[in-house]
Design a protein around this motif. Structure first.
Motif, PDB file in Angstrom:
ATOM      1  N   ARG A 195       0.839  -1.210   0.000  1.00  0.00           N
ATOM      2  CA  ARG A 195       0.000   0.000   0.000  1.00  0.00           C
ATOM      3  C   ARG A 195       0.872   1.258   0.000  1.00  0.00           C
ATOM      4  O   ARG A 195       0.553   2.250  -0.640  1.00  0.00           O
ATOM      5  CB  ARG A 195      -0.920  -0.007   1.221  1.00  0.00           C
ATOM      6  CG  ARG A 195      -1.883   1.164   1.257  1.00  0.00           C
ATOM      7  CD  ARG A 195      -2.877   1.023   2.375  1.00  0.00           C
ATOM      8  NE  ARG A 195      -2.309   1.216   3.700  1.00  0.00           N
ATOM      9  CZ  ARG A 195      -2.078   2.404   4.274  1.00  0.00           C
ATOM     10  NH1 ARG A 195      -2.381   3.515   3.638  1.00  0.00           N
ATOM     11  NH2 ARG A 195      -1.552   2.478   5.481  1.00  0.00           N
ATOM     12  N   GLN A 206       0.181   3.919  -2.834  1.00  0.00           N
ATOM     13  CA  GLN A 206      -0.398   5.191  -2.388  1.00  0.00           C
ATOM     14  C   GLN A 206       0.536   6.379  -2.596  1.00  0.00           C
ATOM     15  O   GLN A 206       0.106   7.509  -2.689  1.00  0.00           O
ATOM     16  CB  GLN A 206      -0.770   5.056  -0.913  1.00  0.00           C
ATOM     17  CG  GLN A 206      -1.946   5.919  -0.527  1.00  0.00           C
ATOM     18  CD  GLN A 206      -2.427   5.581   0.865  1.00  0.00           C
ATOM     19  OE1 GLN A 206      -2.886   4.478   1.119  1.00  0.00           O
ATOM     20  NE2 GLN A 206      -2.323   6.518   1.777  1.00  0.00           N
ATOM     21  N   ALA A 207       1.836   6.080  -2.677  1.00  0.00           N
ATOM     22  CA  ALA A 207       2.804   7.153  -2.927  1.00  0.00           C
ATOM     23  C   ALA A 207       2.922   7.422  -4.435  1.00  0.00           C
ATOM     24  O   ALA A 207       3.713   8.261  -4.864  1.00  0.00           O
ATOM     25  CB  ALA A 207       4.159   6.758  -2.355  1.00  0.00           C
ATOM     26  N   LEU A 226      -8.094   4.227   2.210  1.00  0.00           N
ATOM     27  CA  LEU A 226      -6.868   4.970   2.495  1.00  0.00           C
ATOM     28  C   LEU A 226      -6.306   5.597   1.217  1.00  0.00           C
ATOM     29  O   LEU A 226      -5.795   6.711   1.223  1.00  0.00           O
ATOM     30  CB  LEU A 226      -5.843   4.052   3.162  1.00  0.00           C
ATOM     31  CG  LEU A 226      -6.317   3.533   4.533  1.00  0.00           C
ATOM     32  CD1 LEU A 226      -5.474   2.351   4.995  1.00  0.00           C
ATOM     33  CD2 LEU A 226      -6.278   4.650   5.563  1.00  0.00           C
ATOM     34  N   GLY A 227      -6.434   4.883   0.120  1.00  0.00           N
ATOM     35  CA  GLY A 227      -5.958   5.405  -1.166  1.00  0.00           C
ATOM     36  C   GLY A 227      -6.774   6.605  -1.634  1.00  0.00           C
ATOM     37  O   GLY A 227      -6.288   7.447  -2.394  1.00  0.00           O
ATOM     38  N   GLN A 228      -8.033   6.675  -1.201  1.00  0.00           N
ATOM     39  CA  GLN A 228      -8.902   7.790  -1.608  1.00  0.00           C
ATOM     40  C   GLN A 228      -8.887   8.932  -0.592  1.00  0.00           C
ATOM     41  O   GLN A 228      -9.630   9.893  -0.722  1.00  0.00           O
ATOM     42  CB  GLN A 228     -10.349   7.301  -1.787  1.00  0.00           C
ATOM     43  CG  GLN A 228     -10.542   6.329  -2.927  1.00  0.00           C
ATOM     44  CD  GLN A 228     -10.395   6.990  -4.301  1.00  0.00           C
ATOM     45  OE1 GLN A 228      -9.549   7.855  -4.516  1.00  0.00           O
ATOM     46  NE2 GLN A 228     -11.203   6.562  -5.246  1.00  0.00           N
ATOM     47  N   ASP A 229      -8.055   8.797   0.402  1.00  0.00           N
ATOM     48  CA  ASP A 229      -7.956   9.817   1.442  1.00  0.00           C
ATOM     49  C   ASP A 229      -7.313  11.100   0.884  1.00  0.00           C
ATOM     50  O   ASP A 229      -6.568  11.047  -0.085  1.00  0.00           O
ATOM     51  CB  ASP A 229      -7.075   9.241   2.569  1.00  0.00           C
ATOM     52  CG  ASP A 229      -7.128  10.078   3.813  1.00  0.00           C
ATOM     53  OD1 ASP A 229      -8.164  10.000   4.492  1.00  0.00           O
ATOM     54  OD2 ASP A 229      -6.162  10.824   4.086  1.00  0.00           O
ATOM     55  N   SER A 288      -3.620  11.032   0.169  1.00  0.00           N
ATOM     56  CA  SER A 288      -3.078  10.059  -0.778  1.00  0.00           C
ATOM     57  C   SER A 288      -2.706  10.716  -2.101  1.00  0.00           C
ATOM     58  O   SER A 288      -3.456  11.528  -2.653  1.00  0.00           O
ATOM     59  CB  SER A 288      -4.131   8.975  -1.018  1.00  0.00           C
ATOM     60  OG  SER A 288      -3.839   8.249  -2.179  1.00  0.00           O
ATOM     61  N   LYS A 289      -1.562  10.303  -2.655  1.00  0.00           N
ATOM     62  CA  LYS A 289      -1.115  10.847  -3.948  1.00  0.00           C
ATOM     63  C   LYS A 289      -1.942  10.302  -5.115  1.00  0.00           C
ATOM     64  O   LYS A 289      -1.858  10.807  -6.224  1.00  0.00           O
ATOM     65  CB  LYS A 289       0.356  10.444  -4.168  1.00  0.00           C
ATOM     66  CG  LYS A 289       1.340  11.174  -3.266  1.00  0.00           C
ATOM     67  CD  LYS A 289       2.448  11.806  -4.117  1.00  0.00           C
ATOM     68  CE  LYS A 289       3.332  12.731  -3.342  1.00  0.00           C
ATOM     69  NZ  LYS A 289       4.254  12.019  -2.435  1.00  0.00           N
ATOM     70  N   LYS A 347      -5.336   9.654  -4.988  1.00  0.00           N
ATOM     71  CA  LYS A 347      -6.773   9.920  -4.803  1.00  0.00           C
ATOM     72  C   LYS A 347      -7.428  10.228  -6.155  1.00  0.00           C
ATOM     73  O   LYS A 347      -6.902  11.019  -6.932  1.00  0.00           O
ATOM     74  CB  LYS A 347      -6.940  11.116  -3.860  1.00  0.00           C
ATOM     75  CG  LYS A 347      -8.382  11.501  -3.598  1.00  0.00           C
ATOM     76  CD  LYS A 347      -8.427  12.619  -2.570  1.00  0.00           C
ATOM     77  CE  LYS A 347      -9.732  13.379  -2.502  1.00  0.00           C
ATOM     78  NZ  LYS A 347     -10.941  12.625  -2.429  1.00  0.00           N
TER      79      LYS A 347
END
Ligand code: GLC
Length: 418
Positions: free
Chosen positions: A248, A252-253, A268-271, A274-275, A277
């Motif tokens: 992740r 996510q980065a 978390l990825g859509q937060d 998050s890079k 999103k």
């Protein structure tokens, strides 16, 4: 050494837990899962006026199990409610409270039957489902478009080609970019990933539902060889150290085109932080040459410690947490898949997680690890399996030799029966 550190931090956490009077202590998992758990438990405490304490477990399912086994072996009453992996009922059933007759049938019937059944051992209901998991393929919608692909790969071969093309292009400006990340470390997570590869190649489920060891077959071997071919081509050399969170982290980065992970990674990825999103696609995992994709069945359940001195309160807490209101909040805030069927028709849940609807059959047809048939020996089976897979991924063995040796190991573990 590692065990000692875990034991010490456990002692201090529990010393804190004992500061109050009659209090329910719950094992809330780790990381972001811990925070969401805590919020739900606090809502129950506020509603009922009860006092609660929290135990934060290690992130890895294996280490988490180790702690619970230590606690139960010591007949400890410190933790009242345990968070239990779907593969553990057969290992721990003897020391957990039988919830049959203690939770109304009408509540139990709300859950998917298969998940509820996975928590029943010899007629004893050892835990109530809290959320379910299935392995998914995450991809970067923007990068697929940039490199001329119209959608997620349908086969592992397609995935490898797409990942390579995107990786080669992106590495021109980002040296750390990789094509595909998954769980390559030797632990329970690798058992899940490798089960998916093997089932998707038509190679069976390691041990079948009758308890027969089936893993020594050419399709299983081919699946493992295929996964080994990803290492250092589309996956990083360090993939052998990756669990869910390392994968992740890369994705996510913005440093990976594809990722295998569980649903929680979506929220978390859509937060905001998050890079990626707004750039995340979710699909079923690719199929092998047999044309069939497979997702491993995961998930977590709540059970009561048989040595708990607060069993009635603990059961009340479990009923609250596993009920529709809490499962809905957790689905919306954390992308934790409900085990209550009706929530898959809830508009707010579907809006937060569109793939809960589009991939509904992935969740309902997820493939169980062989914890049912191998009962109290599942942990040994899984460790032997992930070790064999690991030896192929790091080039010490090939698929055929690894599944042959594993089959002998499993026969030894089985002995006269599971
Ligand atoms: C997820 C699954 C769990 C599995 C674990 C492996 O937490 O829900 O069932 O054992 O991943 O890492």
């Amino acid at each position: 050494m590692k065990k000692l550190i875990i034991a010490l931090s456990l002692t201090s956490a529990l010393a804190a837990a004992h500061a109050g009077a009659a209090t329910v202590t719950i094992d809330c998992g780790a990381g972001t899962a811990y925070d969401l758990c805590k919020a739900g438990v606090n809502r129950w405490a506020k509603k009922t006026g009860n006092t609660v304490k929290f135990f934060e477990s290690p992130n890895s399912s294996n280490d988490h199990l180790g702690i619970i086994q230590q606690q139960l072996a010591a007949r400890s009453s410190d933790i009242d409610v345990y968070l239990l992996d779907i593969i553990w009922p057969g290992l721990l059933s003897g020391q957990l409270v039988d919830l049959k007759g203690k939770v109304p049938e009408s509540e139990l019937n709300q859950h998917f039957k298969g998940i509820l059944d996975a928590n029943v051992v010899n007629g004893k209901l050892v835990a109530i489902p809290w959320y379910t998991d299935a392995g998914l393929l995450y991809y970067r919608t923007d990068l697929l478009k940039k490199y001329g692909f119209s959608g997620a790969p349908k086969t592992w071969a397609e995935l490898a080609l797409m990942a390579k093309k995107i990786q080669d292009g992106e590495q021109k400006t980002n040296k750390t970019f990789v094509g595909f990340v998954f769980q390559g470390k030797n632990y329970e997570g690798l058992t899940c990933d490798a089960l998916e590869w093997i089932v998707s190649f038509g190679g069976g489920t390691i041990v079948d539902t009758t308890g027969k060891v089936t893993v020594n077959n050419p399709r299983a071997a081919e699946a493992l060889d295929t996964a080994a071919s990803w290492v250092r081509s589309i996956s990083p050399a360090g993939i052998a150290t990756y669990s869910e969170e390392e994968a992740r982290g890369d994705f996510q980065a913005g440093n990976a085109a594809f990722m295998r992970n569980w649903p929680y990674a979506y929220a978390l990825g859509q937060d905001q932080a998050s890079k990626v999103k707004g750039k995340i696609g979710v699909a079923a995992l690719p199929a092998g040459p047999s044309g069939k994709p497979a997702a491993a069945l995961g998930g977590w359940n709540l059970g009561v410690n048989g040595y708990s001195k607060n069993q009635a309160m603990a059961i009340d807490l479990i009923r609250y947490l596993t009920g529709p209101q809490e499962q809905k909040i957790r689905a919306i805030e954390g992308a934790y898949n409900p085990t209550i069927q009706s929530l898959y028709k809830d508009q707010a849940v579907l809006k937060a997680n569109p793939f809960f609807g589009s991939l509904y059959n992935v969740f309902t047809s997820a493939v169980a690890r062989p914890s049912g048939p191998t009962k109290g020996k599942y942990n040994q089976v899984s460790q032997a399996f992930s070790t064999a897979v690991s030896s192929v991924l790091n080039g010490q063995s090939n698929g055929q030799a690894a599944v042959a040796r594993l089959s002998t190991d499993l026969a030894r573990i089985k002995g006269r029966g599971w």
